[in-house]
Scaffold this motif. Sequence first.
Motif, PDB file in Angstrom:
ATOM      1  N   LYS A   9       0.830  -1.210   0.000  1.00  0.00           N
ATOM      2  CA  LYS A   9       0.000   0.000   0.000  1.00  0.00           C
ATOM      3  C   LYS A   9       0.864   1.260   0.000  1.00  0.00           C
ATOM      4  O   LYS A   9       0.626   2.184  -0.770  1.00  0.00           O
ATOM      5  N   ALA A  10       1.884   1.306   0.856  1.00  0.00           N
ATOM      6  CA  ALA A  10       2.740   2.490   0.942  1.00  0.00           C
ATOM      7  C   ALA A  10       3.487   2.717  -0.367  1.00  0.00           C
ATOM      8  O   ALA A  10       3.496   3.832  -0.909  1.00  0.00           O
ATOM      9  N   TYR A  11       4.088   1.653  -0.897  1.00  0.00           N
ATOM     10  CA  TYR A  11       4.868   1.795  -2.135  1.00  0.00           C
ATOM     11  C   TYR A  11       3.976   2.227  -3.304  1.00  0.00           C
ATOM     12  O   TYR A  11       4.299   3.173  -4.037  1.00  0.00           O
ATOM     13  N   LEU A 124       6.959  -1.948 -14.033  1.00  0.00           N
ATOM     14  CA  LEU A 124       7.953  -1.761 -12.972  1.00  0.00           C
ATOM     15  C   LEU A 124       8.683  -3.070 -12.696  1.00  0.00           C
ATOM     16  O   LEU A 124       8.054  -4.094 -12.454  1.00  0.00           O
ATOM     17  N   ASP A 125      10.020  -3.002 -12.730  1.00  0.00           N
ATOM     18  CA  ASP A 125      10.787  -4.199 -12.406  1.00  0.00           C
ATOM     19  C   ASP A 125      11.899  -3.924 -11.389  1.00  0.00           C
ATOM     20  O   ASP A 125      12.644  -4.825 -11.023  1.00  0.00           O
ATOM     21  N   ASN A 126      12.017  -2.685 -10.939  1.00  0.00           N
ATOM     22  CA  ASN A 126      12.992  -2.311  -9.919  1.00  0.00           C
ATOM     23  C   ASN A 126      12.335  -1.388  -8.901  1.00  0.00           C
ATOM     24  O   ASN A 126      11.390  -0.675  -9.232  1.00  0.00           O
ATOM     25  N   ASP A 156       4.402  -6.009  -9.169  1.00  0.00           N
ATOM     26  CA  ASP A 156       3.336  -6.463 -10.071  1.00  0.00           C
ATOM     27  C   ASP A 156       2.016  -5.761  -9.758  1.00  0.00           C
ATOM     28  O   ASP A 156       1.286  -5.357 -10.667  1.00  0.00           O
ATOM     29  N   VAL A 157       1.721  -5.594  -8.476  1.00  0.00           N
ATOM     30  CA  VAL A 157       0.493  -4.896  -8.071  1.00  0.00           C
ATOM     31  C   VAL A 157       0.548  -3.447  -8.544  1.00  0.00           C
ATOM     32  O   VAL A 157      -0.420  -2.922  -9.108  1.00  0.00           O
ATOM     33  N   CYS A 158       1.684  -2.808  -8.350  1.00  0.00           N
ATOM     34  CA  CYS A 158       1.839  -1.407  -8.751  1.00  0.00           C
ATOM     35  C   CYS A 158       1.732  -1.261 -10.269  1.00  0.00           C
ATOM     36  O   CYS A 158       1.087  -0.332 -10.765  1.00  0.00           O
ATOM     37  N   GLU A 194      -5.743  -3.614  -1.933  1.00  0.00           N
ATOM     38  CA  GLU A 194      -5.952  -4.879  -1.214  1.00  0.00           C
ATOM     39  C   GLU A 194      -6.571  -5.948  -2.109  1.00  0.00           C
ATOM     40  O   GLU A 194      -6.222  -7.115  -2.041  1.00  0.00           O
ATOM     41  N   GLU A 195      -7.527  -5.543  -2.964  1.00  0.00           N
ATOM     42  CA  GLU A 195      -8.187  -6.503  -3.856  1.00  0.00           C
ATOM     43  C   GLU A 195      -7.205  -7.086  -4.866  1.00  0.00           C
ATOM     44  O   GLU A 195      -7.266  -8.267  -5.179  1.00  0.00           O
ATOM     45  N   ILE A 196      -6.317  -6.270  -5.386  1.00  0.00           N
ATOM     46  CA  ILE A 196      -5.344  -6.742  -6.385  1.00  0.00           C
ATOM     47  C   ILE A 196      -4.305  -7.630  -5.746  1.00  0.00           C
ATOM     48  O   ILE A 196      -3.847  -8.609  -6.340  1.00  0.00           O
TER      49      ILE A 196
END
Length: 197
Positions: A9-11, A124-126, A156-158, A194-196
Motif C-alpha cells: 500500500k505504501a509503495y 515496474l521491475d525495480n 506487479d500490483v503497482c 488490497e483486492e489486487i
Amino acid sequence: MSDIIFSCKAYCKIILHSAKYPYCSINGVLLAKPSKSKELEFVDAIPLFHNALNLTPMAEIALTQIDQVASSQGLVIAGYYTAHENIRESSLEKAHNRISDKISENFTGACLVVVDNRKLSCQLDNVALKVAQFNDGKYKPVDVNRIILDPGHTLDVCTSLLEQRSYKSLIDFDNHLDDISLDWTNCSLNNEIEEIK
C-alpha cells in the motif's frame, strides 16, 4: 541502520502520486508501526501536495490531521517522500525540507524517500526509490539492498494499478483543500490495492 520495509500500500501510493502529477514535484508522509526492532516498516503513505510543497500553514493543517488519524490506528509519522519535477533529478540533498526536519525531531530513525523518476515505467521491475535515514544528526543514504518491498509481488500490483490508471482516483491534500468532500485517506484506493494483492 535498519532495513527499511515498504508495504504494498505504501509503495503503490507513492508511485501513483508521482504518476498522477508527472509534471510537478510531489510530496507526502509515511506512516509506520512503532517498533523497537531494527526494522522500520512503512505501512501507508499519505499524499500531501503537488502545487506548492512548502506552504507552511497548509502543511501544519495536514500534519495535524494526519497525526490524529495515525495515532488512532496505532501508527506514527516516520518518513517523508518526494518526487522532483525534473525527470533526471533524484537527489536526496534537494529533497530535504522543513517537513522532513520536523519528522526527524519527532521520530528516531526517520526516513527521507525520493522517487527515482528514471526507474518509473509502465512495467515496474525495480524499486524506484532512494532512501536516506536520519542518524547522528543528519540524513544518510541507505544501501538499496536494505530497501525491502513486502510482500514480494508489490511491483506487479503497482504495475497493474498503473495500467488501470488508478492514479486518477488518488487524492492528495491539495485536492482535499480544493474540495473538502474528497477523502485524503484514500480508503477506496486502499481497498483497490488490497483486492489486487
